[in-house]
Design a protein around this motif. Structure first.
Motif, PDB file in Angstrom:
ATOM      1  N   ARG A  54       0.821  -1.206   0.000  1.00  0.00           N
ATOM      2  CA  ARG A  54       0.000   0.000   0.000  1.00  0.00           C
ATOM      3  C   ARG A  54       0.856   1.258   0.000  1.00  0.00           C
ATOM      4  N   GLN A  55       1.969   1.227   0.764  1.00  0.00           N
ATOM      5  CA  GLN A  55       2.869   2.380   0.781  1.00  0.00           C
ATOM      6  C   GLN A  55       3.474   2.633  -0.599  1.00  0.00           C
TER       7      GLN A  55
ATOM      8  N   GLU B   7       2.082   1.865  -3.460  1.00  0.00           N
ATOM      9  CA  GLU B   7       1.020   2.423  -4.299  1.00  0.00           C
ATOM     10  C   GLU B   7       0.828   3.908  -4.019  1.00  0.00           C
ATOM     11  N   ARG B   8       0.861   4.280  -2.739  1.00  0.00           N
ATOM     12  CA  ARG B   8       0.687   5.680  -2.382  1.00  0.00           C
ATOM     13  C   ARG B   8       1.836   6.536  -2.908  1.00  0.00           C
ATOM     14  N   LEU B   9       3.061   6.039  -2.769  1.00  0.00           N
ATOM     15  CA  LEU B   9       4.214   6.795  -3.266  1.00  0.00           C
ATOM     16  C   LEU B   9       4.103   7.018  -4.774  1.00  0.00           C
ATOM     17  N   LYS B  10       3.701   5.979  -5.486  1.00  0.00           N
ATOM     18  CA  LYS B  10       3.561   6.098  -6.935  1.00  0.00           C
ATOM     19  C   LYS B  10       2.503   7.136  -7.300  1.00  0.00           C
ATOM     20  N   ALA B  11       1.487   7.268  -6.436  1.00  0.00           N
ATOM     21  CA  ALA B  11       0.422   8.237  -6.683  1.00  0.00           C
ATOM     22  C   ALA B  11       0.750   9.618  -6.119  1.00  0.00           C
TER      23      ALA B  11
ATOM     24  N   ASP C 124       1.248  10.253  -2.938  1.00  0.00           N
ATOM     25  CA  ASP C 124       0.694  10.372  -1.588  1.00  0.00           C
ATOM     26  C   ASP C 124       1.793  10.015  -0.588  1.00  0.00           C
TER      27      ASP C 124
ATOM     28  N   SER D 223       1.547  10.507   2.747  1.00  0.00           N
ATOM     29  CA  SER D 223       0.937  10.633   4.066  1.00  0.00           C
ATOM     30  C   SER D 223       1.540   9.697   5.110  1.00  0.00           C
ATOM     31  N   HIS D 224       1.931   8.485   4.695  1.00  0.00           N
ATOM     32  CA  HIS D 224       2.448   7.550   5.703  1.00  0.00           C
ATOM     33  C   HIS D 224       3.781   8.005   6.285  1.00  0.00           C
TER      34      HIS D 224
END
Length: 247
Positions: free
Chosen positions: A183-184, A186-190, A192, A194-195
């Motif tokens: 999930r992290q 995926e977020r980095l690629k987008a 995001d 936040s984590h």
């Protein structure tokens, strides 16, 4: 508390210095069914004897060495003097929940009540751990002459009722850690980040009390179990919290 990285378990271990029937000092031979294990040698000297379908091996252990092995490897730690290790266990929680089988003689393995009695530490734990080690060594020496496939079958049969409980622990611990990394990513690629705002530090004190484990005196760094939920399609596990064993 933040889980230990990768759903791994960690313990300090001082290997038993009790002499066995073959003149060597060390722990009780056993095998894990689904967990790999790693040793980081921090003091003393010795070896790990292993038995797999490829044969018997005796791997030296010296300070600074790192040795690991996969499920299905019967292993016996031999203490040649002051052997101390840091032990890393895959699937934290599973080894303590019974993912290990002692190499007791075949008649004991074939009788679950007899196996549980032989594996239990009752009364004087030091004396019981030594008796358990000696019985496991008796079976180990016999297995070096043959019968490894039959041992695998008996080991799986002994633990069959725990598999649902193990699957819950795996899903909610190691698997959940791997999914979180996905999930992290995926977020980095987008874009995001936040984590990254939730970074934190955790610390564990060295355990004060030693316990008698399979291979020696353990300082297990106990982490809380993750919250569990039943397997999908099931009202719950028949063994959500099986009795803990110390590897």
């Amino acid at each position: 508390m933040t889980p230990f990285p990768g759903g791994v378990g960690i313990s300090g271990l001082t290997v038993y210095d009790w002499e066995a029937a073959d003149g060597l000092c060390g722990g009780a031979p056993h095998m894990h069914l689904v967990c790999s294990e790693a040793y980081v040698v921090i003091g003393g000297a010795g070896s790990v004897q292993t038995l797999t379908t490829s044969g018997f091996a005796d791997t030296p252990l010296r300070p600074g060495d790192v040795v690991w092995f996969t499920p299905g490897t019967i292993h016996r730690l031999v203490n040649a003097g002051g052997l101390r290790l840091v032990v890393l266990m895959q699937n934290s929680g599973l080894p303590e929940a019974g993912d290990a089988v002692f190499t007791f003689p075949a008649p004991v393995l074939a009788d679950p009540p007899a196996y549980r009695k032989a594996a239990a530490l009752t009364g004087d734990h030091s004396a019981a751990a030594r008796r358990r080690r000696d019985l496991a060594l008796e079976g180990f020496l016999a297995l070096r002459e043959g019968g490894l496939r039959e041992f695998h079958t008996a080991a799986a049969r002994l633990k069959s009722e725990l598999l649902d409980a193990w699957r819950i622990r795996w899903r909610d611990g190691p698997l959940a850690a791997a999914v979180a990394t996905g999930r992290q990513l995926e977020r980095l690629k987008a874009g995001d980040l936040s984590h990254l705002g939730h970074g934190e530090v955790a610390r564990l004190e060295r355990p004060e009390h030693q316990v008698f484990g399979m291979c020696g005196r353990l300082h297990p760094y106990a982490l809380p179990d993750p919250p569990t939920r039943p397997l999908a399609g099931s009202p719950g596990s028949p063994h959500p919290h099986p009795p803990k064993e110390l590897f």
